[in-house]
Design a protein around this motif. Structure first.
Motif, PDB file in Angstrom:
ATOM      1  N   VAL A  92       0.027  17.664   4.263  1.00 17.65           N
ATOM      2  CA  VAL A  92       0.720  18.349   5.358  1.00 17.65           C
ATOM      3  C   VAL A  92       1.272  19.673   4.844  1.00 17.65           C
ATOM      4  CG1 VAL A  92       2.552  18.201   7.098  1.00 17.65           C
ATOM      5  CG2 VAL A  92       1.441  16.105   6.296  1.00 17.65           C
ATOM      6  N   GLN A  93       0.918  20.758   5.555  1.00 19.44           N
ATOM      7  CA  GLN A  93       1.445  22.070   5.154  1.00 19.44           C
ATOM      8  C   GLN A  93       2.834  22.240   5.745  1.00 19.44           C
ATOM      9  OE1 GLN A  93      -1.446  24.943   6.560  1.00 19.44           O
ATOM     10  NE2 GLN A  93      -3.090  23.593   5.908  1.00 19.44           N
ATOM     11  N   GLY A  94       3.792  22.592   4.882  1.00 18.15           N
ATOM     12  CA  GLY A  94       5.146  22.844   5.375  1.00 18.15           C
ATOM     13  C   GLY A  94       5.929  21.565   5.588  1.00 18.15           C
ATOM     14  N   PRO A  95       7.135  21.688   6.149  1.00 15.99           N
ATOM     15  CA  PRO A  95       8.031  20.542   6.284  1.00 15.99           C
ATOM     16  C   PRO A  95       7.554  19.535   7.326  1.00 15.99           C
ATOM     17  CG  PRO A  95       8.997  22.466   7.337  1.00 15.99           C
ATOM     18  CD  PRO A  95       7.745  22.931   6.668  1.00 15.99           C
ATOM     19  N   VAL A  96       7.898  18.264   7.096  1.00 15.87           N
ATOM     20  CA  VAL A  96       7.514  17.207   8.037  1.00 15.87           C
ATOM     21  C   VAL A  96       8.643  16.167   8.099  1.00 15.87           C
ATOM     22  CG1 VAL A  96       6.276  15.847   6.278  1.00 15.87           C
ATOM     23  CG2 VAL A  96       5.631  15.636   8.690  1.00 15.87           C
ATOM     24  N   ASP A  97       8.795  15.541   9.266  1.00 14.94           N
ATOM     25  CA  ASP A  97       9.817  14.495   9.432  1.00 14.94           C
ATOM     26  C   ASP A  97       9.425  13.248   8.652  1.00 14.94           C
ATOM     27  OD1 ASP A  97      11.094  16.186  11.234  1.00 14.94           O
ATOM     28  OD2 ASP A  97      10.218  15.216  13.007  1.00 14.94           O
ATOM     29  N   LEU A  98      10.418  12.653   7.990  1.00 16.03           N
ATOM     30  CA  LEU A  98      10.201  11.425   7.213  1.00 16.03           C
ATOM     31  C   LEU A  98      10.920  10.259   7.877  1.00 16.03           C
ATOM     32  CD1 LEU A  98      10.823  12.801   3.589  1.00 16.03           C
ATOM     33  CD2 LEU A  98       8.639  12.647   4.828  1.00 16.03           C
ATOM     34  N   ASP A  99      10.259   9.110   7.926  1.00 19.77           N
ATOM     35  CA  ASP A  99      10.784   7.933   8.610  1.00 19.77           C
ATOM     36  C   ASP A  99      10.691   6.687   7.741  1.00 19.77           C
ATOM     37  OD1 ASP A  99      11.009   9.103  11.491  1.00 19.77           O
ATOM     38  OD2 ASP A  99       8.969   9.615  10.889  1.00 19.77           O
ATOM     39  N   ILE A 100      11.586   5.747   8.026  1.00 21.82           N
ATOM     40  CA  ILE A 100      11.499   4.415   7.412  1.00 21.82           C
ATOM     41  C   ILE A 100      11.561   3.386   8.533  1.00 21.82           C
ATOM     42  CG2 ILE A 100      12.602   2.717   5.896  1.00 21.82           C
ATOM     43  CD1 ILE A 100      13.831   5.107   4.359  1.00 21.82           C
ATOM     44  N   ALA A 101      10.565   2.496   8.577  1.00 22.95           N
ATOM     45  CA  ALA A 101      10.561   1.399   9.555  1.00 22.95           C
ATOM     46  C   ALA A 101      11.079   0.135   8.886  1.00 22.95           C
ATOM     47  CB  ALA A 101       9.164   1.176  10.108  1.00 22.95           C
ATOM     48  N   TYR A 102      11.893  -0.609   9.623  1.00 17.44           N
ATOM     49  CA  TYR A 102      12.500  -1.826   9.088  1.00 17.44           C
ATOM     50  C   TYR A 102      11.934  -3.088   9.728  1.00 17.44           C
ATOM     51  CZ  TYR A 102      15.801   1.534   7.230  1.00 17.44           C
ATOM     52  OH  TYR A 102      16.358   2.595   6.570  1.00 17.44           O
ATOM     53  N   LYS A 103      10.978  -2.922  10.645  1.00 19.58           N
ATOM     54  CA  LYS A 103      10.349  -4.068  11.303  1.00 19.58           C
ATOM     55  C   LYS A 103       8.851  -4.008  11.056  1.00 19.58           C
ATOM     56  CE  LYS A 103      13.425  -4.273  15.350  1.00 19.58           C
ATOM     57  NZ  LYS A 103      13.435  -4.236  16.825  1.00 19.58           N
ATOM     58  N   ASP A 104       8.219  -5.162  11.090  1.00 16.62           N
ATOM     59  CA  ASP A 104       6.763  -5.206  10.970  1.00 16.62           C
ATOM     60  C   ASP A 104       6.165  -4.996  12.366  1.00 16.62           C
ATOM     61  OD1 ASP A 104       4.114  -5.681  10.514  1.00 16.62           O
ATOM     62  OD2 ASP A 104       4.402  -7.545   9.389  1.00 16.62           O
ATOM     63  N   TYR A 105       6.211  -3.753  12.816  1.00 17.97           N
ATOM     64  CA  TYR A 105       5.735  -3.445  14.175  1.00 17.97           C
ATOM     65  C   TYR A 105       4.273  -3.847  14.418  1.00 17.97           C
ATOM     66  CZ  TYR A 105      10.006  -0.901  15.378  1.00 17.97           C
ATOM     67  OH  TYR A 105      11.307  -0.566  15.659  1.00 17.97           O
ATOM     68  N   PRO A 106       3.364  -3.566  13.454  1.00 19.45           N
ATOM     69  CA  PRO A 106       1.971  -3.954  13.718  1.00 19.45           C
ATOM     70  C   PRO A 106       1.827  -5.447  14.037  1.00 19.45           C
ATOM     71  CG  PRO A 106       2.050  -2.430  11.882  1.00 19.45           C
ATOM     72  CD  PRO A 106       3.480  -2.771  12.207  1.00 19.45           C
ATOM     73  N   ALA A 107       2.549  -6.279  13.294  1.00 21.49           N
ATOM     74  CA  ALA A 107       2.469  -7.733  13.532  1.00 21.49           C
ATOM     75  C   ALA A 107       3.079  -8.091  14.887  1.00 21.49           C
ATOM     76  CB  ALA A 107       3.181  -8.495  12.414  1.00 21.49           C
ATOM     77  N   ILE A 108       4.246  -7.518  15.183  1.00 22.69           N
ATOM     78  CA  ILE A 108       4.950  -7.823  16.451  1.00 22.69           C
ATOM     79  C   ILE A 108       4.086  -7.418  17.651  1.00 22.69           C
ATOM     80  CG2 ILE A 108       6.935  -7.177  17.890  1.00 22.69           C
ATOM     81  CD1 ILE A 108       8.479  -6.694  15.181  1.00 22.69           C
ATOM     82  N   ILE A 109       3.544  -6.201  17.585  1.00 22.40           N
ATOM     83  CA  ILE A 109       2.793  -5.643  18.705  1.00 22.40           C
ATOM     84  C   ILE A 109       1.458  -6.342  18.908  1.00 22.40           C
ATOM     85  CG2 ILE A 109       1.532  -3.542  19.389  1.00 22.40           C
ATOM     86  CD1 ILE A 109       4.071  -1.978  18.357  1.00 22.40           C
ATOM     87  N   GLN A 110       0.750  -6.612  17.806  1.00 20.23           N
ATOM     88  CA  GLN A 110      -0.556  -7.253  17.936  1.00 20.23           C
ATOM     89  C   GLN A 110      -0.413  -8.715  18.379  1.00 20.23           C
ATOM     90  OE1 GLN A 110      -3.331  -6.222  14.664  1.00 20.23           O
ATOM     91  NE2 GLN A 110      -2.057  -4.414  14.343  1.00 20.23           N
TER      92      GLN A 110
END
Length: 207
Positions: free
Chosen positions: A182-200
């Motif tokens: 990624v060129q330049g600044p980008v937003d950084l995130d941390i997920a605390y839930k297993d969203y893929p498992a929950i959603i699927q």
């Protein structure tokens, strides 16, 4: 659990998603668009979505809102649904409410109602959804008690998120991250839930 991610829009330009994934990023949230017209789909959304899928990087999406009344929020939800149709998201599809002048002019109850209208419409169509906003927004601009049923993705920059009025599933902790690919600044995130498992497991978001 803590899962590292980034969120991007057209402002990041061309992204080398293989490099992003190789650097240890484990998910991406893509801006699908903003406002109420289909012409406002993010010009990089399709490309970013296809590239993330090609390298096996789980994705979510967000829709940046300008809505100032329930009809506007509904219209934005319908446009968002058109933009994401036929795609699969391992992470939620978020309603992004920020400090737009028209939105700031409303009451906390009105702002809260807009969140609920948009998110209810997406849920009606089988999407796992939630609210993206700053910690300050949750504290002073909406009524958190009325948003307890929703997932929260909170922006609060620094070494800790501080006292957030609602439980949150994702914390956006920086807007100035540096990530290979990624060129330049980008937003950084941390997920605390297993969203893929929950959603699927729930069969949502196209699964």
């Amino acid at each position: 659990m803590e899962v590292k991610g980034i969120d991007v829009s057209k402002h990041q330009g061309e992204i080398d998603w293989q490099k992003v994934k190789d650097s240890g990023v484990e998910f991406a949230i893509l801006r699908a668009g903003y406002g109420r017209e289909i012409s406002q789909v993010d010009p990089c959304f399709e490309k970013n979505y296809a590239a993330c899928k090609a390298v096996g990087l789980p994705v979510g999406a967000y829709w940046y809102s300008y809505a100032t009344d329930p009809y506007g929020a509904l219209k934005e939800a319908h446009t968002c649904l058109k933009a994401i149709q036929g795609k699969r998201f391992e992470y939620p599809v978020w309603f992004d409410q920020e400090y737009e002048p028209g939105i700031k002019a409303l009451t906390s109850q009105q702002r809260t109602d807009l969140v609920r209208v948009f998110c209810a419409e997406l849920e009606e169509h089988g999407y796992y959804t939630g609210l993206y906003c700053s910690r300050d927004w949750l504290e002073h601009w909406v009524l958190p008690d009325q948003l307890k049923a929703l997932d929260i993705w909170v922006a609060a920059y620094g070494s800790t998120p501080g006292a957030v009025p609602l439980p949150y599933g994702i914390w956006q902790h920086s807007s100035t991250g540096q990530v290979p690919g990624v060129q330049g600044p980008v937003d950084l995130d941390i997920a605390y839930k297993d969203y893929p498992a929950i959603i699927q497991r729930a069969g949502l978001n196209g699964f």
